[in-house]
Write a protein that holds these residues in place. Structure first.
Motif, PDB file in Angstrom:
ATOM      1  N   VAL A  66       0.823  -1.219   0.000  1.00 19.81           N
ATOM      2  CA  VAL A  66       0.000   0.000   0.000  1.00 19.81           C
ATOM      3  C   VAL A  66       0.854   1.264   0.000  1.00 19.81           C
ATOM      4  O   VAL A  66       0.346   2.353  -0.294  1.00 19.81           O
ATOM      5  N   ASN A  67       2.142   1.123   0.305  1.00 15.65           N
ATOM      6  CA  ASN A  67       3.045   2.275   0.272  1.00 15.65           C
ATOM      7  C   ASN A  67       4.069   2.157  -0.854  1.00 15.65           C
ATOM      8  O   ASN A  67       5.163   2.725  -0.777  1.00 15.65           O
ATOM      9  N   SER A  68       3.689   1.425  -1.902  1.00 14.77           N
ATOM     10  CA  SER A  68       4.616   1.192  -3.008  1.00 14.77           C
ATOM     11  C   SER A  68       4.899   2.461  -3.806  1.00 14.77           C
ATOM     12  O   SER A  68       5.906   2.545  -4.501  1.00 14.77           O
ATOM     13  N   LYS A  69       3.994   3.432  -3.708  1.00 12.74           N
ATOM     14  CA  LYS A  69       4.256   4.744  -4.296  1.00 12.74           C
ATOM     15  C   LYS A  69       4.161   5.789  -3.188  1.00 12.74           C
ATOM     16  O   LYS A  69       3.214   5.769  -2.391  1.00 12.74           O
ATOM     17  N   PRO A  70       5.143   6.690  -3.094  1.00 15.83           N
ATOM     18  CA  PRO A  70       5.132   7.705  -2.029  1.00 15.83           C
ATOM     19  C   PRO A  70       3.855   8.537  -2.060  1.00 15.83           C
ATOM     20  O   PRO A  70       3.315   8.829  -3.122  1.00 15.83           O
ATOM     21  N   SER A  71       3.402   8.901  -0.887  1.00 17.61           N
ATOM     22  CA  SER A  71       2.208   9.719  -0.767  1.00 17.61           C
ATOM     23  C   SER A  71       2.533  10.971   0.041  1.00 17.61           C
ATOM     24  O   SER A  71       3.248  10.908   1.045  1.00 17.61           O
ATOM     25  N   GLU A  72       2.011  12.107  -0.416  1.00 19.85           N
ATOM     26  CA  GLU A  72       2.252  13.353   0.308  1.00 19.85           C
ATOM     27  C   GLU A  72       1.618  13.330   1.691  1.00 19.85           C
ATOM     28  O   GLU A  72       2.036  14.052   2.582  1.00 19.85           O
ATOM     29  N   SER A  73       0.617  12.480   1.865  1.00 15.63           N
ATOM     30  CA  SER A  73      -0.082  12.418   3.155  1.00 15.63           C
ATOM     31  C   SER A  73       0.616  11.497   4.144  1.00 15.63           C
ATOM     32  O   SER A  73       0.146  11.311   5.259  1.00 15.63           O
ATOM     33  N   GLY A  74       1.746  10.897   3.737  1.00 16.45           N
ATOM     34  CA  GLY A  74       2.488  10.017   4.625  1.00 16.45           C
ATOM     35  C   GLY A  74       2.134   8.553   4.426  1.00 16.45           C
ATOM     36  O   GLY A  74       1.399   8.195   3.495  1.00 16.45           O
ATOM     37  N   ALA A  75       2.659   7.711   5.305  1.00 16.02           N
ATOM     38  CA  ALA A  75       2.465   6.273   5.167  1.00 16.02           C
ATOM     39  C   ALA A  75       0.997   5.893   5.334  1.00 16.02           C
ATOM     40  O   ALA A  75       0.300   6.413   6.209  1.00 16.02           O
ATOM     41  N   ARG A  76       0.555   4.976   4.477  1.00 12.73           N
ATOM     42  CA  ARG A  76      -0.807   4.477   4.554  1.00 12.73           C
ATOM     43  C   ARG A  76      -0.849   3.236   5.439  1.00 12.73           C
ATOM     44  O   ARG A  76       0.080   2.445   5.462  1.00 12.73           O
ATOM     45  N   VAL A  77      -1.947   3.060   6.141  1.00  9.37           N
ATOM     46  CA  VAL A  77      -2.132   1.932   7.053  1.00  9.37           C
ATOM     47  C   VAL A  77      -3.137   0.958   6.455  1.00  9.37           C
ATOM     48  O   VAL A  77      -4.180   1.377   5.932  1.00  9.37           O
ATOM     49  N   VAL A  78      -2.813  -0.328   6.522  1.00 13.55           N
ATOM     50  CA  VAL A  78      -3.716  -1.359   6.012  1.00 13.55           C
ATOM     51  C   VAL A  78      -4.759  -1.677   7.081  1.00 13.55           C
ATOM     52  O   VAL A  78      -4.418  -2.100   8.182  1.00 13.55           O
ATOM     53  N   LYS A  79      -6.009  -1.494   6.737  1.00 16.95           N
ATOM     54  CA  LYS A  79      -7.082  -1.791   7.677  1.00 16.95           C
ATOM     55  C   LYS A  79      -7.863  -3.038   7.279  1.00 16.95           C
ATOM     56  O   LYS A  79      -8.331  -3.789   8.133  1.00 16.95           O
ATOM     57  N   THR A  80      -8.013  -3.263   5.967  1.00 19.65           N
ATOM     58  CA  THR A  80      -8.720  -4.434   5.475  1.00 19.65           C
ATOM     59  C   THR A  80      -7.999  -4.965   4.239  1.00 19.65           C
ATOM     60  O   THR A  80      -7.216  -4.234   3.608  1.00 19.65           O
ATOM     61  N   PRO A  81      -8.256  -6.224   3.854  1.00 16.28           N
ATOM     62  CA  PRO A  81      -7.658  -6.757   2.616  1.00 16.28           C
ATOM     63  C   PRO A  81      -8.005  -5.925   1.393  1.00 16.28           C
ATOM     64  O   PRO A  81      -7.239  -5.885   0.428  1.00 16.28           O
ATOM     65  N   ASP A  82      -9.157  -5.255   1.419  1.00 21.00           N
ATOM     66  CA  ASP A  82      -9.546  -4.411   0.294  1.00 21.00           C
ATOM     67  C   ASP A  82      -8.566  -3.259   0.087  1.00 21.00           C
ATOM     68  O   ASP A  82      -8.416  -2.757  -1.031  1.00 21.00           O
ATOM     69  N   ASP A  83      -7.909  -2.830   1.173  1.00 15.99           N
ATOM     70  CA  ASP A  83      -6.934  -1.742   1.052  1.00 15.99           C
ATOM     71  C   ASP A  83      -5.769  -2.151   0.154  1.00 15.99           C
ATOM     72  O   ASP A  83      -5.218  -1.325  -0.577  1.00 15.99           O
ATOM     73  N   VAL A  84      -5.396  -3.431   0.213  1.00 11.62           N
ATOM     74  CA  VAL A  84      -4.292  -3.927  -0.604  1.00 11.62           C
ATOM     75  C   VAL A  84      -4.694  -3.922  -2.072  1.00 11.62           C
ATOM     76  O   VAL A  84      -3.951  -3.447  -2.933  1.00 11.62           O
ATOM     77  N   LYS A  85      -5.884  -4.438  -2.378  1.00 13.42           N
ATOM     78  CA  LYS A  85      -6.365  -4.449  -3.769  1.00 13.42           C
ATOM     79  C   LYS A  85      -6.518  -3.027  -4.291  1.00 13.42           C
ATOM     80  O   LYS A  85      -6.142  -2.722  -5.438  1.00 13.42           O
ATOM     81  N   GLU A  86      -7.042  -2.149  -3.467  1.00 13.36           N
ATOM     82  CA  GLU A  86      -7.220  -0.763  -3.890  1.00 13.36           C
ATOM     83  C   GLU A  86      -5.875  -0.113  -4.207  1.00 13.36           C
ATOM     84  O   GLU A  86      -5.734   0.604  -5.205  1.00 13.36           O
ATOM     85  N   ALA A  87      -4.878  -0.375  -3.374  1.00 11.17           N
ATOM     86  CA  ALA A  87      -3.550   0.198  -3.609  1.00 11.17           C
ATOM     87  C   ALA A  87      -2.939  -0.334  -4.901  1.00 11.17           C
ATOM     88  O   ALA A  87      -2.308   0.409  -5.657  1.00 11.17           O
ATOM     89  N   LEU A  88      -3.120  -1.625  -5.166  1.00 12.79           N
ATOM     90  CA  LEU A  88      -2.600  -2.202  -6.400  1.00 12.79           C
ATOM     91  C   LEU A  88      -3.329  -1.643  -7.620  1.00 12.79           C
ATOM     92  O   LEU A  88      -2.701  -1.365  -8.654  1.00 12.79           O
TER      93      LEU A  88
END
Length: 255
Positions: A66-88
Motif C-alpha cells: 500500500v506504500n509502493s508509491k510515495p504519498s504526500e499524506s504520509g504512510a498508509r495503514v492497512v485496515k482491510t484486505p480491500d486496502d491492498v487491492k485498492e492500492a494495487l
C-alpha cells in the motif's frame, strides 16, 4: 551473507510462499493488452506452519504494497484486505496516467519473503521488494525480520543489546563501515563527507555474526547497491545478550 546455522530443531519450521491472487482491473487489462505493456505485479506471502510468524511477515508485506508509491499524506495503514487491492489498482492505473502511450516501460511491483535460517530459538527472514515506476532504474528494498520461538515475538536490535552497550555496538558498526568504504573508495575521510555513517537497525544473525543491511542511498550512491556491514561474534561477546550468540559461543560466554 552466510547462511544461519541450523540447530536440531530447525526443521520445526516449514516455510513456503504463495502468490497474492490479484487480477488487473478489466479496463486496465484491455488497455495494456492492446498496447502490449501491462504492469508487472508479483506479490508473495509467507505460508509456514507458524501462523503467528506469517501474520507479522504478511502484515509487513501488505504495508509495503500500500506504500509502493510515495504519498504526500504520509504512510498508509492497512485496515482491510480491500486496502491492498485498492492500492494495487491505483498503482497499475498510475502507469497509464504518467507514462506516454507509446512507452515500452511498464510499472513493476515485486515483493517476496525468504526464510534465511535458524539460530538457537530464533527464526530469520528477509523481505525483498522491487518497485519500478519509470526513470533510470527501479528501487530495490530489503528488510530483515527475526522471531523468537520462545516468546513468540519479533526481535529488534535493541532487544539483542546488553544494557548500555549501544555505543560499543555503534563503534563496531562504524569500523565495519570504514572497512566497507575501502572496497569502493581509497579516501575514507573524503567519502564520509558525502556519505556519512549512520547506524541501521535492519539487522540479522548469520553463522558468523550480525549483518547490518542498508538501503540504496543510505551510505552510498545507487550504484553501490544495498551494502551489508558484518560484525563477527568474536567482537560481540559482552555486547549482545548470550541467547543471541550461537550455542557454541554462548556456552563459552556463560562459563
Amino acid at each position: 551473507m552466510g547462511a544461519a546455522s541450523l540447530s536440531a530443531n530447525a526443521g520445526s519450521l516449514i516455510s513456503s510462499t504463495e502468490y497474492l491472487d490479484y487480477q488487473l482491473p478489466e479496463k486496465i487489462q484491455k488497455i495494456c493488452t492492446e498496447r502490449d505493456n501491462c504492469p508487472d505485479i508479483e506479490v508473495k506471502y509467507l505460508k509456514s506452519n507458524h501462523s503467528w510468524i506469517d501474520n507479522t511477515v504478511n502484515a509487513r508485506i501488505d504495508a509495503l504494497v500500500v506504500n509502493s508509491k510515495p504519498s504526500e499524506s504520509g504512510a498508509r495503514v492497512v485496515k482491510t484486505p480491500d486496502d491492498v487491492k485498492e492500492a494495487l489498482d491505483e498503482f497499475v492505473a498510475s502507469q497509464f496516467a504518467e507514462v506516454p502511450a507509446d512507452s515500452v516501460f511498464v510499472y513493476s511491483l515485486m515483493i517476496t519473503p525468504e526464510y534465511l535460517g535458524h539460530v538457537n530459538d530464533l527464526e530469520l527472514f528477509e523481505i525483498n521488494s522491487y518497485v519500478f515506476t519509470g526513470g533510470a532504474h527501479g528501487m530495490p528494498y530489503s528488510e530483515y525480520l527475526i522471531f523468537d520461538q520462545q516468546t513468540k515475538k519479533p526481535i529488534q536490535l535493541a532487544d539483542m543489546l546488553q544494557p548500555n552497550k549501544k555505543s560499543r555496538f555503534n563503534a563496531l558498526a562504524y569500523s565495519a563501515y570504514k572497512e566497507w568504504v575501502k572496497t569502493v573508495d581509497e579516501d575514507v575521510a573524503n567519502y564520509e563527507k558525502s556519505w556519512p555513517f549512520t547506524l541501521s537497525d535492519n539487522v540479522t544473525l548469520t553463522d558468523q555474526g550480525i549483518d547490518i543491511r542498508y538501503q540504496h542511498y543510505s551510505i552510498g550512491p545507487y550504484a553501490y547497491g544495498m551494502p551489508v556491514l558484518s560484525i563477527p561474534y568474536s567482537q560481540l561477546q559482552g555486547i549482545i545478550k548470550p541467547q543471541f550468540l550461537p550455542a557454541r559461543l554462548s556456552n563459552k560466554y556463560d562459563s
